[in-house]
Design an enzyme around this catalytic site. Sequence first.
Site, PDB file in Angstrom:
ATOM      1  N   GLU A  88      17.813   7.637  -6.937  1.00 28.24           N
ATOM      2  CA  GLU A  88      16.853   8.105  -7.941  1.00 28.24           C
ATOM      3  C   GLU A  88      16.448   6.952  -8.842  1.00 28.24           C
ATOM      4  OE1 GLU A  88      18.082  11.587 -10.094  1.00 28.24           O
ATOM      5  OE2 GLU A  88      18.521  12.614  -8.209  1.00 28.24           O
TER       6      GLU A  88
ATOM      7  N   THR B  63      -0.233  11.508   3.743  1.00 31.64           N
ATOM      8  CA  THR B  63       0.978  11.603   4.548  1.00 31.64           C
ATOM      9  C   THR B  63       1.103  10.261   5.258  1.00 31.64           C
ATOM     10  OG1 THR B  63      -0.228  12.343   6.506  1.00 31.64           O
ATOM     11  CG2 THR B  63       0.636  14.073   5.058  1.00 31.64           C
TER      12      THR B  63
ATOM     13  N   TYR C 245      22.081   7.629  -2.509  1.00 29.98           N
ATOM     14  CA  TYR C 245      21.261   8.211  -3.580  1.00 29.98           C
ATOM     15  C   TYR C 245      20.525   7.082  -4.258  1.00 29.98           C
ATOM     16  CZ  TYR C 245      21.276  13.137  -4.387  1.00 29.98           C
ATOM     17  OH  TYR C 245      20.994  14.473  -4.292  1.00 29.98           O
TER      18      TYR C 245
ATOM     19  N   ASP D  38      -7.152  13.020  -1.233  1.00 26.38           N
ATOM     20  CA  ASP D  38      -6.014  13.288  -0.363  1.00 26.38           C
ATOM     21  C   ASP D  38      -6.435  12.868   1.044  1.00 26.38           C
ATOM     22  OD1 ASP D  38      -4.099  14.336   1.301  1.00 26.38           O
ATOM     23  OD2 ASP D  38      -4.112  16.351   0.415  1.00 26.38           O
TER      24      ASP D  38
ATOM     25  N   LYS E 245       0.462  11.203  10.126  1.00 29.63           N
ATOM     26  CA  LYS E 245      -0.681  11.703  10.906  1.00 29.63           C
ATOM     27  C   LYS E 245      -1.376  10.497  11.559  1.00 29.63           C
ATOM     28  CE  LYS E 245      -0.830  15.873   8.109  1.00 29.63           C
ATOM     29  NZ  LYS E 245      -1.607  16.753   7.214  1.00 29.63           N
TER      30      LYS E 245
ATOM     31  N   ARG F  81       7.582  10.907   9.249  1.00 28.78           N
ATOM     32  CA  ARG F  81       7.157  12.078   8.497  1.00 28.78           C
ATOM     33  C   ARG F  81       7.410  11.825   7.012  1.00 28.78           C
ATOM     34  NH1 ARG F  81       5.471  16.700   9.815  1.00 28.78           N
ATOM     35  NH2 ARG F  81       5.445  15.898  11.926  1.00 28.78           N
TER      36      ARG F  81
HETATM   37  C1  LIG Z   1      -1.193  17.647   6.246  1.00 32.13           C
HETATM   38  C2  LIG Z   1      -1.795  17.651   4.908  1.00 32.13           C
HETATM   39  C3  LIG Z   1      -1.001  17.771   3.757  1.00 32.13           C
HETATM   40  C4  LIG Z   1       0.448  18.151   3.804  1.00 32.13           C
HETATM   41  O1  LIG Z   1       1.285  17.253   4.373  1.00 32.13           O
HETATM   42  P1  LIG Z   1       2.819  17.669   4.660  1.00 32.13           P
HETATM   43  O2  LIG Z   1       3.432  16.370   5.011  1.00 32.13           O
HETATM   44  O3  LIG Z   1       2.797  18.655   5.734  1.00 32.13           O
HETATM   45  O4  LIG Z   1       3.367  18.218   3.375  1.00 32.13           O
HETATM   46  C5  LIG Z   1      -1.610  17.666   2.526  1.00 32.13           C
HETATM   47  N1  LIG Z   1      -2.932  17.452   2.421  1.00 32.13           N
HETATM   48  C6  LIG Z   1      -3.725  17.361   3.503  1.00 32.13           C
HETATM   49  C7  LIG Z   1      -5.195  17.137   3.308  1.00 32.13           C
HETATM   50  C8  LIG Z   1      -3.188  17.463   4.777  1.00 32.13           C
HETATM   51  O5  LIG Z   1      -3.980  17.410   5.842  1.00 32.13           O
END
Ligand SMILES: *Cc1c(COP(=O)(O)O)cnc(C)c1O
Length: 478
Positions: free
Chosen positions: A66, A270, A64, A241, A273, A279
């Site tokens: 936090e 993320t 843990y 994002d 990707k 992940r």
């Molecule tokens: C994939 C994605 C997310 C979400 O990511 P997760 O790891 O699946 O929660 C958020 N914003 C955008 C623009 C994405 O393409």
Amino acid sequence: MSLNAESTAFRSALEVIRAVEPRVADAIGAELADQRESLKLIASENYASPATLLAMGNWFSDKYAEGTVGRRFYAGCQNVDTVEALAAEHAKELFGAAHAYVQPHSGIDANLVAFWAILADRVESPALKKAQVRQVNDLTEADWFALRRELGNQRMLGMSLDAGGHLTHGFRPNISGKMFDQRSYGTDPATGLIDYDRVAEAAREFKPLILVAGYSAYPRKVNFRIMREIADSVGATFMVDMAHFAGLVAGKVFTGDFDPVPHAHIVTTTTHKSLRGPRGGMVLCGPELADQVDRGCPMVLGGPLPHVMAAKAVALAEARRPDFADYAQRIVDNAQALAEGLVRRGTKLVTGGTDNHLVLLDVSGYGLTGRQAEQALLDSGIVTNRNAVPQDPNGAWYTSGIRIGTPALTTRGLGVAEMDQTAELIHTVLSQTQAGSNADGTPSKAKYVLDPALADKISKQASELLTGFPLYPAVDLG
Ligand SMILES: *Cc1c(COP(=O)(O)O)cnc(C)c1O
């Protein structure tokens, strides 16, 4: 003959797991076999390195942690501090950010952290001020009521879902859409591109607290300098994002106006990707928002995942090496080759092409819905996903689009020649698939007719295409 380190590591791990629950060991092995055989064109997926994968399977999972580095609510976090600090350091260096918060468990969680940090920073609320200086006990019932109303009624302007925006940018299936008063900007119907004048107009009319840029299905670059100017002109906090294209930022394919980090107040992403890590998620920001961002756990996040932070540190170290920039450039070269190959064969693409890692096909020209196309391609060994196109007449479930991306195949080493062959396979399947009909003779949006012999033939060609490009070539599970 002695085995290499990767093979030994994964074989031993599976042997240990098999002794407890063999079906899990079998499923893990089957997953590798399936991934090795499929032509993976899912734009949001990739293949993390063996070092990244191995960094997740260890004792860090038992801790843990936090709090933040050096300020934990649990004792004994000295080694977690090491990996969390390393991951943040790599992220800051890689992206040129002042602050990095590497605890978010996913992209959605990173966005929640960012939203709450912005709300806490921006919402003028006497009740919130009291809460921030930890006088929570002094808040009256009326204060709490006011606080909920103030925090829950702020305005967000983001990219519309059918233009490629994400659910978390203020849409109803996500808490952001229930919490924020949301409005969207779309794309120009003629070109498919973001029309910055329209975004500016929407911002002037709506006066959002937060302007969000970033996407999951927009095949072009976004000019973040212009978006920041728009945000500044209405006093909005500018959030980007970059979940999908973080790898292209890390690899310096997106620079200058197209690099979000110098232009945004806060950037979320993320890590799994195009960035090719474990992940997870991450938030980057300047010093102004750093304290609020660091409150992510327990404000909106569950306890940190130290084993994933360790893997983030490994993957970010990999992304800082010169060969990652080469990888990022090849992702885009491949996407462009795939787009050109499709256009040459008559496929309609949203915006006519791409300048990032993804291509959005409008399959209505083949007389198919996205769902029919996705299934027909899957039958033929080609893994993609259906996606709405702007102003999609078939809605978000059936759709008229197929989204494909090149980060995963580029990791395997496929190049522009293979992309042209991939375009040929996709075009062959789509042009040989017919829309089906329901029992009562009406046209179906889901049923389709594809000769199984053809699907079989294409599947074989797809796996032949992969034979020269083994996935995890150093990993032999025996
Ligand atoms: C994939 C994605 C997310 C979400 O990511 P997760 O790891 O699946 O929660 C958020 N914003 C955008 C623009 C994405 O393409």
